[in-house]
Design a protein around this motif. Structure first.
Motif, PDB file in Angstrom:
ATOM      1  N   GLY A 196       0.813  -1.205   0.000  1.00  0.00           N
ATOM      2  CA  GLY A 196       0.000   0.000   0.000  1.00  0.00           C
ATOM      3  C   GLY A 196       0.850   1.260   0.000  1.00  0.00           C
ATOM      4  O   GLY A 196       1.857   1.347   0.694  1.00  0.00           O
ATOM      5  N   GLY A 197       0.446   2.257  -0.787  1.00  0.00           N
ATOM      6  CA  GLY A 197       1.206   3.497  -0.906  1.00  0.00           C
ATOM      7  C   GLY A 197       2.348   3.418  -1.897  1.00  0.00           C
ATOM      8  O   GLY A 197       3.121   4.375  -2.001  1.00  0.00           O
ATOM      9  N   GLU A 198       2.467   2.305  -2.622  1.00  0.00           N
ATOM     10  CA  GLU A 198       3.526   2.152  -3.617  1.00  0.00           C
ATOM     11  C   GLU A 198       2.914   1.761  -4.951  1.00  0.00           C
ATOM     12  O   GLU A 198       1.856   1.118  -4.992  1.00  0.00           O
ATOM     13  N   THR A 199       3.581   2.134  -6.007  1.00  0.00           N
ATOM     14  CA  THR A 199       3.155   1.781  -7.355  1.00  0.00           C
ATOM     15  C   THR A 199       4.349   1.216  -8.111  1.00  0.00           C
ATOM     16  O   THR A 199       5.501   1.376  -7.699  1.00  0.00           O
ATOM     17  N   ARG A 213      -1.242   0.383  -9.759  1.00  0.00           N
ATOM     18  CA  ARG A 213      -1.588   0.916  -8.441  1.00  0.00           C
ATOM     19  C   ARG A 213      -2.337  -0.095  -7.580  1.00  0.00           C
ATOM     20  O   ARG A 213      -2.611   0.188  -6.425  1.00  0.00           O
ATOM     21  N   THR A 215      -2.907  -2.963  -5.096  1.00  0.00           N
ATOM     22  CA  THR A 215      -2.081  -3.484  -4.010  1.00  0.00           C
ATOM     23  C   THR A 215      -2.282  -4.984  -3.874  1.00  0.00           C
ATOM     24  O   THR A 215      -3.273  -5.550  -4.350  1.00  0.00           O
ATOM     25  N   ASP A 230       7.062   5.726  -4.756  1.00  0.00           N
ATOM     26  CA  ASP A 230       6.307   5.956  -3.523  1.00  0.00           C
ATOM     27  C   ASP A 230       5.303   7.074  -3.758  1.00  0.00           C
ATOM     28  O   ASP A 230       5.673   8.195  -4.112  1.00  0.00           O
ATOM     29  N   ARG A 232       2.901   7.833  -1.341  1.00  0.00           N
ATOM     30  CA  ARG A 232       2.329   8.204  -0.049  1.00  0.00           C
ATOM     31  C   ARG A 232       2.496   9.698   0.222  1.00  0.00           C
ATOM     32  O   ARG A 232       3.345  10.354  -0.385  1.00  0.00           O
ATOM     33  N   LEU A 233       1.684  10.206   1.125  1.00  0.00           N
ATOM     34  CA  LEU A 233       1.791  11.612   1.528  1.00  0.00           C
ATOM     35  C   LEU A 233       3.054  11.784   2.352  1.00  0.00           C
ATOM     36  O   LEU A 233       3.263  11.105   3.357  1.00  0.00           O
ATOM     37  N   ARG A 234       3.903  12.700   1.914  1.00  0.00           N
ATOM     38  CA  ARG A 234       5.190  12.902   2.572  1.00  0.00           C
ATOM     39  C   ARG A 234       5.352  14.360   2.967  1.00  0.00           C
ATOM     40  O   ARG A 234       4.731  15.253   2.377  1.00  0.00           O
ATOM     41  N   ARG A 260       3.160  14.960  -2.398  1.00  0.00           N
ATOM     42  CA  ARG A 260       3.121  13.569  -2.826  1.00  0.00           C
ATOM     43  C   ARG A 260       3.294  13.514  -4.339  1.00  0.00           C
ATOM     44  O   ARG A 260       3.163  14.541  -5.039  1.00  0.00           O
TER      45      ARG A 260
END
Length: 428
Positions: A196-199, A213, A215, A230, A232-234, A260
């Protein structure tokens, strides 16, 4: 009489009639006035290097006939309807004209490079193919007698293997086992676990083929190259960045960027390092935005960088526009610290204190004046006796001294008679 004023604006003069219409255009598409202007311009123009030339060539203006409302056939390019002399004049004017000023704009991304979903299958389909392939290989090995027969199991051997009692494998069975083995390897090579949060960005020979996308366990073409991105919200906390405000005073700003990756194709293929690009754009946008307003507005009232949410909103808007071509999305850019540089911090602190002290003194004096005037009016109202100007001024001065003078300091105010004698040069 005011001769400079236009008499037509006076209400007693009626408005004049409209001027007569221009002469009608001839059949050639140009009016007589246009042709006369073209002839006059050609006569006035002097050849370069001729007698009486002052060193600067005079280029006659090109007169292009305007299209007549006769029909759609007249709506053509002016260069097509004009003669060769007009075309040469237009080219000369275009060459000699100054270049238009250009302004900076964010880079444009490749419109053909956009993220789209790649072809991906659920992972259980590949596992099912692997299990079926292993079962097929096991069946072939039992059929050809490669695996010895057990009495507890049914006899699956062929007639030749059962008659000879040993393995009988021909070319067809070998080819079948090889094909099934290749199919199993192909199915296993395409399996990937996408957290999750990775593509996964898929490319083949450098060409973008799509983004996965989904998972979990998925299956993709094993001939494609898979690169993880990545999404994800960073957040990123910047170091202390030294810039200057509108007044040229150096300041130090620390920011918190929340961002992101929005378009994985552009973030991976349109730019070499999207994180480094974001850091450089943060410093550039901060330098440009901080130079719009002063850091503080102590002496002159007005907006400043410390006022409200404007600084954060402007940073977010400008930074989002700069990094959008790289496939990045900025949610917020908030200043964590806004201070003066160490070399000017002490002097700016003294200046701020001096401005604050001056402002407080102004407020105190204004309040003292209002309180003294109110006290004098109440005294007159309470005693029902109106004081004269001299007595009112003396009482106001004494009240002001009492209000403004520091505690423990006794200040005396001379009487009006003493002040008048001092002005006239007589001793008090």
């Amino acid at each position: 009489m005011d001769v400079t004023r236009d008499s037509s604006q006076r209400p007693d003069n009626p408005p004049k009639a409209l001027p007569p219409a221009l002469p009608e255009r001839s059949a050639s598409g140009a009016s007589p006035l246009t042709r006369a202007t073209a002839v006059t311009a050609a006569k006035v123009a002097k050849p370069v290097g001729g007698p009486g030339d002052s060193g600067q060539a005079t280029t006659p203006l090109a007169v292009v006939p305007a299209p007549s409302p006769a029909g759609p056939a007249d709506l053509r390019d002016p260069l097509e309807t004009a003669g060769p002399e007009t075309v040469e004049l237009l080219e000369a004017t275009a060459v000699g004209a100054p270049a238009a000023a250009t302004s900076r704009r964010p880079p444009r991304a490749d419109q053909a490079l956009r993220e789209h979903a790649a072809t991906a299958l659920p992972g259980w389909t590949a596992l099912l193919v692997v299990l079926l392939g292993l079962a097929g290989v096991l069946f072939i090995l039992l059929r050809t007698g490669v695996i010895p027969h057990w009495d507890v199991l049914p006899d699956l051997r062929g007639a030749a293997a059962r008659a000879s009692g040993r393995a009988e494998a021909d070319a067809a069975w070998i080819a079948g086992v090889s094909a099934i083995g290749l199919l199993v390897v192909f199915a296993l090579a395409g399996l990937l676990a996408n957290a999750g949060g990775e593509t996964r960005v898929l490319t083949r020979w450098g060409r973008y083929r799509g983004t996965v996308r989904r998972t979990g366990l998925v299956w993709v073409n094993p001939l494609l190259r898979r690169r993880r991105v990545d999404v994800r919200l960073r957040h990123w906390r910047s170091e202390s960045v030294k810039v200057v405000d509108r007044t040229g005073t150096p300041i130090v700003v620390r920011l918190l960027i929340v961002w992101r990756v929005k378009d994985t194709a552009r973030a991976l293929l349109a730019i070499a390092d999207h994180e480094g690009y974001l850091r450089e754009q943060v410093q550039a946008v901060l330098t440009r935005t901080a130079s719009i307003l002063p850091c503080d507005s102590n002496a002159a009232p007005g907006p400043a960088l410390r006022d409200g949410q404007w600084f954060a909103d402007e940073l977010t808007r400008a930074l989002a526009a700069e990094v959008a071509p790289a496939g990045l999305e900025v949610y917020s850019a908030q200043p964590l610290g806004l201070d003066y540089a160490p070399e000017v911090a002490e002097s700016m602190r003294r200046r701020r204190l001096a401005d604050l002290d001056a402002g407080l003194r102004t407020v105190l004096v204004d309040d003292a004046v209002e309180a003294a005037a109110l006290a004098v009016r109440r005294l007159e109202r309470a005693t029902a006796h109106e004081l004269d100007e001299a007595a009112r001024s003396a009482l106001m001065e004494q009240l002001l001294v009492a209000f403004v003078a520091p505690a423990g300091v006794a200040a005396s105010v001379p009487s009006p008679a003493a002040r008048a004698g001092r002005k006239e040069g007589r001793p008090a």
